[in-house]
Scaffold this motif. Sequence first.
Motif, PDB file in Angstrom:
ATOM      1  N   ALA A   1     -25.721 -36.715 -20.001  1.00 43.44           N
ATOM      2  CA  ALA A   1     -25.194 -37.812 -19.190  1.00 43.44           C
ATOM      3  C   ALA A   1     -23.676 -37.755 -19.147  1.00 43.44           C
ATOM      4  CB  ALA A   1     -25.643 -39.153 -19.774  1.00 43.44           C
ATOM      5  N   THR A   2     -23.137 -38.062 -17.972  1.00 43.93           N
ATOM      6  CA  THR A   2     -21.694 -37.997 -17.789  1.00 43.93           C
ATOM      7  C   THR A   2     -21.224 -39.175 -16.940  1.00 43.93           C
ATOM      8  OG1 THR A   2     -19.897 -36.566 -17.020  1.00 43.93           O
ATOM      9  CG2 THR A   2     -21.880 -36.535 -15.695  1.00 43.93           C
ATOM     10  N   ILE A   3     -19.937 -39.491 -17.064  1.00 44.47           N
ATOM     11  CA  ILE A   3     -19.377 -40.508 -16.167  1.00 44.47           C
ATOM     12  C   ILE A   3     -19.212 -39.883 -14.779  1.00 44.47           C
ATOM     13  CG2 ILE A   3     -17.482 -42.124 -15.740  1.00 44.47           C
ATOM     14  CD1 ILE A   3     -16.723 -41.833 -18.738  1.00 44.47           C
ATOM     15  N   VAL A   4     -18.564 -38.717 -14.731  1.00 51.19           N
ATOM     16  CA  VAL A   4     -18.238 -38.072 -13.447  1.00 51.19           C
ATOM     17  C   VAL A   4     -18.854 -36.681 -13.381  1.00 51.19           C
ATOM     18  CG1 VAL A   4     -16.360 -37.322 -11.909  1.00 51.19           C
ATOM     19  CG2 VAL A   4     -15.953 -39.179 -13.535  1.00 51.19           C
ATOM     20  N   ASP A   5     -19.472 -36.388 -12.257  1.00 51.14           N
ATOM     21  CA  ASP A   5     -19.892 -35.003 -11.954  1.00 51.14           C
ATOM     22  C   ASP A   5     -19.061 -34.521 -10.768  1.00 51.14           C
ATOM     23  OD1 ASP A   5     -21.359 -32.598 -11.642  1.00 51.14           O
ATOM     24  OD2 ASP A   5     -22.620 -33.574 -10.124  1.00 51.14           O
ATOM     25  N   LEU A   6     -18.580 -33.281 -10.868  1.00 45.52           N
ATOM     26  CA  LEU A   6     -17.860 -32.674  -9.739  1.00 45.52           C
ATOM     27  C   LEU A   6     -18.808 -31.664  -9.095  1.00 45.52           C
ATOM     28  CD1 LEU A   6     -14.358 -32.064 -11.425  1.00 45.52           C
ATOM     29  CD2 LEU A   6     -15.141 -34.042 -10.098  1.00 45.52           C
ATOM     30  N   PRO A   7     -19.609 -32.104  -8.104  1.00 47.75           N
ATOM     31  CA  PRO A   7     -20.694 -31.249  -7.588  1.00 47.75           C
ATOM     32  C   PRO A   7     -20.204 -29.950  -6.962  1.00 47.75           C
ATOM     33  CG  PRO A   7     -20.529 -33.294  -6.324  1.00 47.75           C
ATOM     34  CD  PRO A   7     -19.576 -33.423  -7.451  1.00 47.75           C
ATOM     35  N   ASP A   8     -18.989 -29.958  -6.426  1.00 47.35           N
ATOM     36  CA  ASP A   8     -18.490 -28.733  -5.781  1.00 47.35           C
ATOM     37  C   ASP A   8     -18.369 -27.576  -6.780  1.00 47.35           C
ATOM     38  OD1 ASP A   8     -18.348 -30.225  -3.552  1.00 47.35           O
ATOM     39  OD2 ASP A   8     -16.156 -30.307  -3.425  1.00 47.35           O
TER      40      ASP A   8
ATOM     41  N   ARG B   1     -34.915 -37.328 -30.685  1.00 48.82           N
ATOM     42  CA  ARG B   1     -34.641 -37.420 -29.241  1.00 48.82           C
ATOM     43  C   ARG B   1     -33.149 -37.696 -29.051  1.00 48.82           C
ATOM     44  NH1 ARG B   1     -38.579 -38.341 -25.722  1.00 48.82           N
ATOM     45  NH2 ARG B   1     -37.483 -40.014 -24.628  1.00 48.82           N
ATOM     46  N   ILE B   2     -32.477 -36.718 -28.447  1.00 49.40           N
ATOM     47  CA  ILE B   2     -31.014 -36.751 -28.376  1.00 49.40           C
ATOM     48  C   ILE B   2     -30.546 -36.909 -26.934  1.00 49.40           C
ATOM     49  CG2 ILE B   2     -28.886 -35.562 -29.048  1.00 49.40           C
ATOM     50  CD1 ILE B   2     -30.753 -35.890 -31.437  1.00 49.40           C
ATOM     51  N   LEU B   3     -29.585 -37.826 -26.758  1.00 51.50           N
ATOM     52  CA  LEU B   3     -28.885 -37.972 -25.485  1.00 51.50           C
ATOM     53  C   LEU B   3     -27.498 -37.355 -25.651  1.00 51.50           C
ATOM     54  CD1 LEU B   3     -28.537 -39.274 -22.654  1.00 51.50           C
ATOM     55  CD2 LEU B   3     -27.674 -41.301 -23.852  1.00 51.50           C
ATOM     56  N   VAL B   4     -27.155 -36.410 -24.794  1.00 48.89           N
ATOM     57  CA  VAL B   4     -25.836 -35.755 -24.880  1.00 48.89           C
ATOM     58  C   VAL B   4     -24.915 -36.408 -23.852  1.00 48.89           C
ATOM     59  CG1 VAL B   4     -24.646 -33.539 -24.993  1.00 48.89           C
ATOM     60  CG2 VAL B   4     -27.116 -33.618 -25.281  1.00 48.89           C
ATOM     61  N   VAL B   5     -23.721 -36.843 -24.273  1.00 47.02           N
ATOM     62  CA  VAL B   5     -22.822 -37.507 -23.330  1.00 47.02           C
ATOM     63  C   VAL B   5     -21.421 -36.891 -23.337  1.00 47.02           C
ATOM     64  CG1 VAL B   5     -24.029 -39.733 -23.485  1.00 47.02           C
ATOM     65  CG2 VAL B   5     -22.041 -39.344 -24.910  1.00 47.02           C
ATOM     66  N   ASP B   6     -20.817 -36.924 -22.168  1.00 44.70           N
ATOM     67  CA  ASP B   6     -19.423 -36.499 -22.015  1.00 44.70           C
ATOM     68  C   ASP B   6     -18.825 -37.306 -20.862  1.00 44.70           C
ATOM     69  OD1 ASP B   6     -17.085 -35.140 -22.472  1.00 44.70           O
ATOM     70  OD2 ASP B   6     -17.872 -33.162 -22.020  1.00 44.70           O
ATOM     71  N   ASP B   7     -17.523 -37.154 -20.641  1.00 46.13           N
ATOM     72  CA  ASP B   7     -16.911 -37.919 -19.552  1.00 46.13           C
ATOM     73  C   ASP B   7     -17.085 -37.231 -18.211  1.00 46.13           C
ATOM     74  OD1 ASP B   7     -15.028 -35.893 -20.279  1.00 46.13           O
ATOM     75  OD2 ASP B   7     -13.481 -36.979 -19.185  1.00 46.13           O
ATOM     76  N   LEU B   8     -17.157 -35.880 -18.231  1.00 40.31           N
ATOM     77  CA  LEU B   8     -17.079 -35.176 -16.937  1.00 40.31           C
ATOM     78  C   LEU B   8     -17.784 -33.818 -17.005  1.00 40.31           C
ATOM     79  CD1 LEU B   8     -14.162 -35.050 -14.543  1.00 40.31           C
ATOM     80  CD2 LEU B   8     -14.848 -32.846 -15.497  1.00 40.31           C
ATOM     81  N   ILE B   9     -18.472 -33.482 -15.908  1.00 41.91           N
ATOM     82  CA  ILE B   9     -19.035 -32.140 -15.757  1.00 41.91           C
ATOM     83  C   ILE B   9     -18.274 -31.448 -14.642  1.00 41.91           C
ATOM     84  CG2 ILE B   9     -21.066 -30.809 -15.058  1.00 41.91           C
ATOM     85  CD1 ILE B   9     -22.810 -33.009 -16.323  1.00 41.91           C
ATOM     86  N   ALA B  10     -17.633 -30.332 -14.977  1.00 40.11           N
ATOM     87  CA  ALA B  10     -16.942 -29.520 -13.966  1.00 40.11           C
ATOM     88  C   ALA B  10     -17.788 -28.247 -13.770  1.00 40.11           C
ATOM     89  CB  ALA B  10     -15.515 -29.234 -14.408  1.00 40.11           C
ATOM     90  N   THR B  11     -17.506 -27.190 -14.500  1.00 42.99           N
ATOM     91  CA  THR B  11     -18.350 -25.988 -14.412  1.00 42.99           C
ATOM     92  C   THR B  11     -19.666 -26.161 -15.154  1.00 42.99           C
ATOM     93  OG1 THR B  11     -17.511 -24.986 -16.444  1.00 42.99           O
ATOM     94  CG2 THR B  11     -16.269 -24.546 -14.415  1.00 42.99           C
TER      95      THR B  11
ATOM     96  N   THR C   1     -18.105 -19.868 -21.983  1.00 42.32           N
ATOM     97  CA  THR C   1     -17.014 -19.258 -21.218  1.00 42.32           C
ATOM     98  C   THR C   1     -16.233 -20.315 -20.463  1.00 42.32           C
ATOM     99  OG1 THR C   1     -18.464 -17.370 -20.956  1.00 42.32           O
ATOM    100  CG2 THR C   1     -16.527 -17.431 -19.554  1.00 42.32           C
ATOM    101  N   LEU C   2     -14.921 -20.252 -20.583  1.00 46.06           N
ATOM    102  CA  LEU C   2     -14.039 -21.088 -19.779  1.00 46.06           C
ATOM    103  C   LEU C   2     -13.556 -20.263 -18.599  1.00 46.06           C
ATOM    104  CD1 LEU C   2     -11.786 -22.624 -22.572  1.00 46.06           C
ATOM    105  CD2 LEU C   2     -13.563 -23.812 -21.279  1.00 46.06           C
ATOM    106  N   GLU C   3     -12.792 -20.905 -17.719  1.00 45.44           N
ATOM    107  CA  GLU C   3     -12.242 -20.168 -16.579  1.00 45.44           C
ATOM    108  C   GLU C   3     -11.475 -18.933 -17.077  1.00 45.44           C
ATOM    109  OE1 GLU C   3     -10.236 -22.850 -14.051  1.00 45.44           O
ATOM    110  OE2 GLU C   3     -10.120 -21.415 -12.392  1.00 45.44           O
ATOM    111  N   TYR C   4     -10.706 -19.149 -18.148  1.00 46.51           N
ATOM    112  CA  TYR C   4     -10.008 -18.026 -18.793  1.00 46.51           C
ATOM    113  C   TYR C   4     -10.368 -18.043 -20.266  1.00 46.51           C
ATOM    114  CZ  TYR C   4      -7.241 -18.426 -14.571  1.00 46.51           C
ATOM    115  OH  TYR C   4      -6.860 -18.516 -13.271  1.00 46.51           O
ATOM    116  N   GLY C   5     -11.075 -17.023 -20.740  1.00 50.84           N
ATOM    117  CA  GLY C   5     -11.376 -16.924 -22.169  1.00 50.84           C
ATOM    118  C   GLY C   5     -12.629 -17.659 -22.584  1.00 50.84           C
ATOM    119  N   GLU C   6     -12.708 -17.947 -23.890  1.00 53.39           N
ATOM    120  CA  GLU C   6     -13.905 -18.546 -24.462  1.00 53.39           C
ATOM    121  C   GLU C   6     -13.561 -19.775 -25.280  1.00 53.39           C
ATOM    122  OE1 GLU C   6     -15.997 -15.516 -26.718  1.00 53.39           O
ATOM    123  OE2 GLU C   6     -17.268 -15.246 -24.956  1.00 53.39           O
TER     124      GLU C   6
END
Length: 176
Positions: A150-157, A118-128, A98-103
């Motif tokens: 693993a991510t470069i940036v996490d947005l904890p809020d 053994r898999i490492l999952v990576v992206d640039d950013l975690i928002a939701t 689910t995204l903020e709006y839609g899927e």
Amino acid sequence: MSIYGDYIKSVIRTVPDWPQPGVNFRDITPLLQNSAAFRKLVDSFVHRYQEMDIDAVAAIDARGFIVGAPLAYELGCSFVPVRKKGKLPFRTISETYTLEYGEAEVELHSDAFREGDRILVVDDLIATGGTMLAAAKLITRSGGQVVETATIVDLPDLGGAQRIREAGYSVFAVCS
Ligand code: PRP
Ligand code: ADE
């Protein structure tokens, strides 16, 4: 947080109200333009994962590919693209989220790795956290063992990392 976390954060640009009002977009392009910073970023991940017997780095379309490919190269392991719907040509398995709006939907080739890898999952950013969690679930469903996300940036809020941890996956962020 990695030892270079504060430095990496300092070379990421925040663009207010993009792509829509109220969003503070974390733009990693200044980091990518800065070769010393990009090297420190990749080295942060290499340092963390080089002794963890990673069989494959699964990187999320599209910004996750930027860090996932050099990381797989340095770790000497496979690179697996987790792609947005409709991009992979062979047999796929998919996970809807689910995204903020839609899927939205992410896909993986059914032969992307072997059972138990053994898999490492990576992206640039975690928002939701929706994208990373969908990718991790997809890998688990495919028989892979998710060592960490693993991510470069996490947005904890926005609570994404917490949501991913509550689903049973480990999370590492270079900066937040
Ligand atoms: C961005 C980002 C993550 C995701 C994070 O990707 O690269 O994949 O959003 O958001 P979430 O934690 O709320 O799921 P986007 O879909 O914008 O695609 P892109 O990498 O192709 O720019
Ligand atoms: N993806 C989702 N939210 C984002 C943000 N604030 N900055 C960059 N990419 C994003």
